[in-house]
Design a protein around this motif. Structure first.
Motif, short mmCIF file in Angstrom:
data_model
loop_
_atom_site.label_atom_id
_atom_site.label_comp_id
_atom_site.label_asym_id
_atom_site.label_seq_id
_atom_site.Cartn_x
_atom_site.Cartn_y
_atom_site.Cartn_z
N GLY A 133 56.78 125.24 17.95
CA GLY A 133 56.29 124.56 16.68
C GLY A 133 56.84 125.43 15.52
N HIS A 134 58.01 126.05 15.47
CA HIS A 134 58.39 126.76 14.13
C HIS A 134 58.93 125.61 13.17
CE1 HIS A 134 61.21 129.18 11.57
NE2 HIS A 134 60.51 130.22 12.27
N ALA A 135 58.87 125.67 11.88
CA ALA A 135 59.08 124.77 10.96
C ALA A 135 60.60 124.34 10.84
CB ALA A 135 58.49 125.09 9.65
N LEU A 136 61.51 125.61 11.02
CA LEU A 136 62.66 125.18 10.93
C LEU A 136 63.07 124.28 12.11
CD1 LEU A 136 65.50 125.64 9.44
CD2 LEU A 136 65.59 127.65 10.70
N LEU A 137 62.43 124.60 13.32
CA LEU A 137 63.30 124.11 14.43
C LEU A 137 62.58 122.32 14.25
CD1 LEU A 137 62.28 126.35 17.27
CD2 LEU A 137 64.51 125.63 16.52
N THR A 138 61.44 122.16 13.79
CA THR A 138 60.89 120.93 13.75
C THR A 138 61.67 119.97 12.55
OG1 THR A 138 58.73 121.70 14.16
CG2 THR A 138 58.84 119.61 13.15
N ASP A 139 61.90 120.77 11.36
CA ASP A 139 62.61 120.17 10.45
C ASP A 139 64.33 119.75 10.70
OD1 ASP A 139 60.46 120.35 9.09
OD2 ASP A 139 61.05 121.99 7.74
N ALA A 140 64.69 120.65 11.59
CA ALA A 140 66.23 120.31 11.75
C ALA A 140 66.19 118.85 13.09
CB ALA A 140 66.62 121.64 12.74
N GLN A 141 65.23 119.18 13.85
CA GLN A 141 65.17 118.22 14.80
C GLN A 141 64.89 116.52 14.10
OE1 GLN A 141 62.06 119.35 17.47
NE2 GLN A 141 63.42 120.75 18.63
#
Length: 316
Positions: free
Chosen positions: A292-300
Motif C-alpha cells: 500500500g506504499h504511496a509511491l508504488l500506488t501512484d506509479a501503477q
C-alpha cells in the motif's frame, strides 16, 4: 534529488532524519539504514514519465507550439483571447521500424533502374550495361527526391493547419519538386527517343542529326507531348508512378504532424522505464511488504494512464 536526500546518501551509516517526511517516498532498511534502491529508481522513473506525459499533452493542446497554451496563466487571464481550437484528438501514427520503408525505396530504385536499362540500352555503346548505368542514376534521383522533398518534407509541412507559414512553404516545395520531377522524367523519355533516332541515323549512314541527342532537356521543353515511341511513353509513366509511390512512403515515414511522433516516442520510452522500475520493485522482498506504499500506488496508476494516453486522447 532533494538536498536532504543527497546529504543522507553522502553519509552511508547515518539514520534518516525522521522530521524530513521521507517515509512517504522511500523505505529504510532497519539494519543498514540505507534507502531502498528500487524505490529510488522507481521515484526517478515516475518523475520522467510524468514529464513526458505532460509534454505530450502540451503538444496536443498547442499543435506543436503552433498556438498559445490555454492552460498557462498568461493566456487564460484573458478569456476573450482564447481561440476555439480543438487539440489533436488522435494518437501519433508512425512505424515502429523503418526497415520496410528503406526496403521499398531500394526496390523502387532497383526495379526502375532495371526496367529503364532496357529502354536506354538501344542507343548505348555499352548495350544493356551502359543503359543500366544511365537508368539507375535517373531512377535514384527520381525516387529519393520524391521521397524526401515531396513526401517527408512537403506533405508533412502542410499537415499542421495552425502553421500557415509551414503550409505555404510545403506547398511551394511540393510544386517546385513536382515540376522538376516531371521535367526529369520527360527529359529521360525524350532522351530515349533521341537515342533511337541517333542509332537509326548512324545505321542509315547519316550523321547530320545525331547532335540533337546531346540536348534532351531542350527537346522536352520544345515538344513536351512529342514522344515518338511506346518505350519512351512507358519510361515516362514508370518514372512518374514510382515517384508517386516514393512520395507516399516519405509521407508515412513518420507522423504527418512534425514532432508528434517524437513526443510520443519519448513517452513510450519513459513508460518502458517505469515498467522496468515497477518490475524491479515488485521483485524486491522489502518492497513486497509495502503493497500500500504511496509511491508504488501512484506509479501503477500513472502507468495505466500513460498506456491509455498512448492509445489517443479519445480513449482517455
Amino acid at each position: 534529488m532533494p538536498q536532504k536526500i543527497a546529504e543522507f546518501l553522502n553519509k552511508p551509516g547515518a539514520k534518516p532524519d525522521r522530521d524530513a517526511d521521507l517515509d512517504d517516498e522511500f523505505e529504510s532498511d532497519s539494519e543498514t539504514g540505507l534507502l531502498n534502491v528500487s524505490l529510488l529508481r522507481l521515484e526517478g522513473a515516475t518523475a520522467r514519465a510524468e514529464g513526458a506525459q505532460e509534454n505530450l499533452k502540451v503538444f496536443r493542446r498547442t499543435w506543436g507550439n503552433a498556438i498559445p497554451d490555454e492552460t498557462t496563466s498568461e493566456f487564460s487571464s484573458d478569456v476573450s483571447t482564447q481561440p476555439d481550437v480543438k487539440p489533436i484528438n488522435r494518437a501519433a501514427v508512425y512505424p515502429k521500424s523503418h526497415m520496410l520503408h528503406f526496403s521499398v525505396l531500394a526496390a523502387l530504385v532497383l526495379f526502375e533502374g532495371l526496367a529503364n536499362a532496357y529502354f536506354f540500352s538501344t542507343g548505348s555503346d555499352l548495350g544493356l550495361l551502359g543503359g543500366w548505368l544511365q537508368a539507375i542514376t535517373v531512377s535514384f534521383t527520381n525516387v529519393i527526391t520524391a521521397f524526401f522533398l515531396i513526401g517527408f518534407i512537403g506533405l508533412r509541412l502542410m499537415a499542421n493547419p495552425h502553421k500557415r507559414v509551414h503550409q505555404i512553404l510545403g506547398a511551394g516545395v511540393i510544386a517546385l519538386t513536382t515540376i522538376a520531377l516531371l521535367a526529369l522524367n520527360l527529359s529521360a523519355a525524350h532522351y530515349r527517343d533521341l537515342m533511337e533516332l541517333h542509332a537509326a541515323t548512324l545505321a542509315m549512314g547519316g550523321a547530320e542529326q545525331t547532335g540533337v541527342i546531346l540536348d534532351p532537356v531542350q527537346a522536352a521543353w520544345n515538344n513536351m507531348t512529342g514522344l515518338k515511341s511506346l518505350e519512351a511513353l512507358l519510361l515516362f509513366i514508370l518514372g512518374t508512378t514510382f515517384a508517386a509511390i516514393a512520395a507516399y512512403k516519405g509521407r508515412t515515414f513518420s507522423d504527418a504532424i512534425m514532432g508528434y511522433a517524437g513526443a510520443t516516442r519519448k513517452l513510450e520510452k519513459a513508460s518502458e522505464g517505469l515498467m522496468k522500475a515497477l518490475e524491479e520493485a515488485a521483485k524486491d522482498k522489502d518492497v513486497k511488504k509495502m503493497k500500500g506504499h504511496a509511491l508504488l500506488t501512484d506509479a501503477q496508476t500513472l502507468n495505466v494512464e500513460i498506456l491509455r494516453e498512448l492509445e489517443g486522447p479519445a480513449r482517455t
